[in-house]
Design an enzyme around this catalytic site. Sequence first.
Site, mmCIF file in Angstrom:
data_model
loop_
_atom_site.group_PDB
_atom_site.id
_atom_site.type_symbol
_atom_site.label_atom_id
_atom_site.label_comp_id
_atom_site.label_asym_id
_atom_site.label_seq_id
_atom_site.Cartn_x
_atom_site.Cartn_y
_atom_site.Cartn_z
ATOM 1 N N HIS A 84 0.861 -1.272 0.026
ATOM 2 C CA HIS A 84 -0.004 0.132 -0.007
ATOM 3 C C HIS A 84 0.865 1.309 0.021
ATOM 4 C CE1 HIS A 84 0.220 0.803 4.483
ATOM 5 N NE2 HIS A 84 0.301 -0.521 4.389
ATOM 6 N N ASP A 86 -0.653 4.363 0.745
ATOM 7 C CA ASP A 86 -1.282 5.389 1.467
ATOM 8 C C ASP A 86 -0.504 5.022 2.836
ATOM 9 O OD1 ASP A 86 -2.700 2.728 2.191
ATOM 10 O OD2 ASP A 86 -4.118 3.779 3.147
ATOM 11 N N GLU A 150 -5.301 0.989 2.417
ATOM 12 C CA GLU A 150 -5.145 0.118 3.347
ATOM 13 C C GLU A 150 -5.147 0.569 4.604
ATOM 14 O OE1 GLU A 150 -3.174 -2.836 6.094
ATOM 15 O OE2 GLU A 150 -2.986 -0.694 5.949
ATOM 16 N N ASP A 177 5.140 -6.061 4.597
ATOM 17 C CA ASP A 177 4.328 -5.011 5.181
ATOM 18 C C ASP A 177 4.311 -5.396 6.701
ATOM 19 O OD1 ASP A 177 2.931 -2.569 5.408
ATOM 20 O OD2 ASP A 177 0.948 -3.420 5.202
ATOM 21 N N SER A 396 -2.780 -6.459 11.558
ATOM 22 C CA SER A 396 -3.672 -6.934 10.591
ATOM 23 C C SER A 396 -3.506 -6.452 9.205
ATOM 24 C CB SER A 396 -5.146 -6.458 10.933
ATOM 25 O OG SER A 396 -5.212 -6.803 12.398
ATOM 26 N N HIS A 424 2.840 4.222 12.561
ATOM 27 C CA HIS A 424 1.689 4.837 12.943
ATOM 28 C C HIS A 424 1.866 5.890 13.878
ATOM 29 C CE1 HIS A 424 -1.422 1.606 11.634
ATOM 30 N NE2 HIS A 424 -0.436 1.574 10.739
HETATM 31 N N1 BES Z 1 1.533 -2.985 8.203
HETATM 32 C C1 BES Z 1 0.352 -2.876 9.062
HETATM 33 C C2 BES Z 1 0.025 -4.167 9.754
HETATM 34 C C3 BES Z 1 1.260 -4.614 10.566
HETATM 35 C C4 BES Z 1 2.024 -4.019 11.254
HETATM 36 C C5 BES Z 1 1.281 -6.087 10.532
HETATM 37 C C6 BES Z 1 3.082 -4.570 11.901
HETATM 38 C C7 BES Z 1 2.400 -6.819 11.189
HETATM 39 C C8 BES Z 1 3.408 -5.982 11.831
HETATM 40 C C9 BES Z 1 -0.758 -2.055 8.339
HETATM 41 O O1 BES Z 1 -0.580 -1.060 7.584
HETATM 42 C C10 BES Z 1 -1.761 -1.503 9.248
HETATM 43 O O2 BES Z 1 -1.581 -0.848 10.024
HETATM 44 N N2 BES Z 1 -3.054 -2.209 9.491
HETATM 45 C C11 BES Z 1 -3.820 -1.895 10.324
HETATM 46 C C12 BES Z 1 -5.170 -2.554 9.974
HETATM 47 C C13 BES Z 1 -5.984 -1.909 8.827
HETATM 48 C C14 BES Z 1 -7.218 -2.535 8.646
HETATM 49 C C15 BES Z 1 -6.073 -0.382 9.085
HETATM 50 C C16 BES Z 1 -3.650 -2.279 11.502
HETATM 51 O O3 BES Z 1 -3.184 -3.578 11.924
HETATM 52 O O4 BES Z 1 -4.251 -1.563 12.409
HETATM 53 MN MN MN Z 2 1.233 -1.485 6.681
HETATM 54 MN MN MN Z 3 -0.292 0.663 8.785
#
Ligand code: BES
Ligand code: MN
Ligand code: MN
Length: 452
Positions: A84, A86, A150, A177, A396, A424
């Site tokens: 992703h 974004d 994403e 990711d 996730s 984040h």
């Molecule tokens: N890359 C992350 C997910 C992640 C981070 C997996 C670290 C394993 C280790 C992804 O961009 C993310 O932030 N996903 C969100 C979920 C989405 C539905 C908003 C999350 O996990 O909060």
């Molecule tokens: Mn990610």
């Molecule tokens: Mn993320």
Amino acid sequence: MVKEYISSNKDRFISELFDWLRIPSVSADSRHKGDVRKAAEFLKEKFTAAGVDQAELCETKGHPIVYAEKIINPSLPTVLVYGHYDVQPPDPLELWDSPPFEPVIKSDKIFARGSCDDKGQVYMHVKAFETMVKHNALPCNIKFMVEGEEEVGSDNLGTFVKENKSRLKADIILISDTALISLDHPSITTGLRGLSYMEVEVTGPNRDLHSGVYGGAVANPINVLCKMIASLHDENGKVAIPGFYDKIAALSDDERKAINKAPFDLEEYKKELGIAEIVGEKGYTTLERTGIRPTLDVNGIWGGYTGEGAKTVLPSKAHAKISMRLVPNQVSGEITELFTKHFQSIVPKYVTVKVRAHHGGEPAVTPTNSPAFQAASKAFEEVWGKRPIPTRDGGSIPIVALFKKELGLDTVLMGFGLDSDAIHSPNEHYGVKNFMLGIETIVAFYRHYAKK
Ligand code: BES
Ligand code: MN
Ligand code: MN
């Protein structure tokens, strides 16, 4: 030769990534809609320059998906790379040591929003691809699908996947990711948690009241909400929603042992986070609590007066955003329903409550005995000098379960971030070493995968 190409082009690779990181592709913020598209266009051009047969922006109801492919021989296997472009909002801005969209290198780390999650990791794939094309070393067909939603729940990706099944035909999905245990301990993620994301609103009196005139006689919705939230965990750290744990797939002692084999230093963990003690569900280790157990967390809570100074007010409303991380075989829609029913059942008579669901996603586990996983494992061993350790990550990526369901495809989660990269958070960063070794590892993956 390949290795030399990568190292001698290091500065250019990084300066191109910097140009991309300068575009604030914040999908959650409509003021950045144009920037999100610019970031997509940028990527499309880089794919074209790197030698794909075709690259395009696929329009959706939201932000566009960048699709590119190079088919060298239809009878060879095809790898579909997902990522992703974004990024998360950069707030709170004042906590960044340097501006989030002005990338800089400090202590051999790239500091910028998206440097690790996920532009930096996507860009490794673009440069690995360029490297293979330049050396006539692309051993199979390759498709890229990079989305721009994403971080806001991939609302339109499901439709795109369903409508483009034949175009997305592949043998394996490859995603960067996720995170490694550390630079000394390469790892491959073999499981991700699912998600149910809720928002609740508690309403008391029909307007904000003077907290002196009415306080003590009328229920304060913020006080009530806090009590309701506090009741969602029991004294053992378990989620107190009836049925919450009912469907969870049991793990054997051996599987639990395997998870706990990963190197983990509790003192280091606490020190890095600045906490004196850890908490969690009784009977589970930290690695289990984040990898294989479900959770419930308040992500935000507001109401009443939060501005400067003090204002005496008994608010009419209180709000919270609450997320639950899910594990196999919990189903996001079912957990959303259990939460909603339960939350409505614990509301006292003196307030009313509204519950609504935001996005969700299903948990996923990926096989470790597939040829693609073995190829990834060999690639790590070759480049990092150590066999990668399988781990279960707490984050996730809902598309992994969706790919399995819609396309019948397994995923290899070959991520190169570190948990300490502050994704984040303010001061997100990504190691230059992770970036460079990542490119090499991806090239090695294709070589091993094609040999099968
Ligand atoms: N890359 C992350 C997910 C992640 C981070 C997996 C670290 C394993 C280790 C992804 O961009 C993310 O932030 N996903 C969100 C979920 C989405 C539905 C908003 C999350 O996990 O909060
Ligand atoms: Mn990610
Ligand atoms: Mn993320």
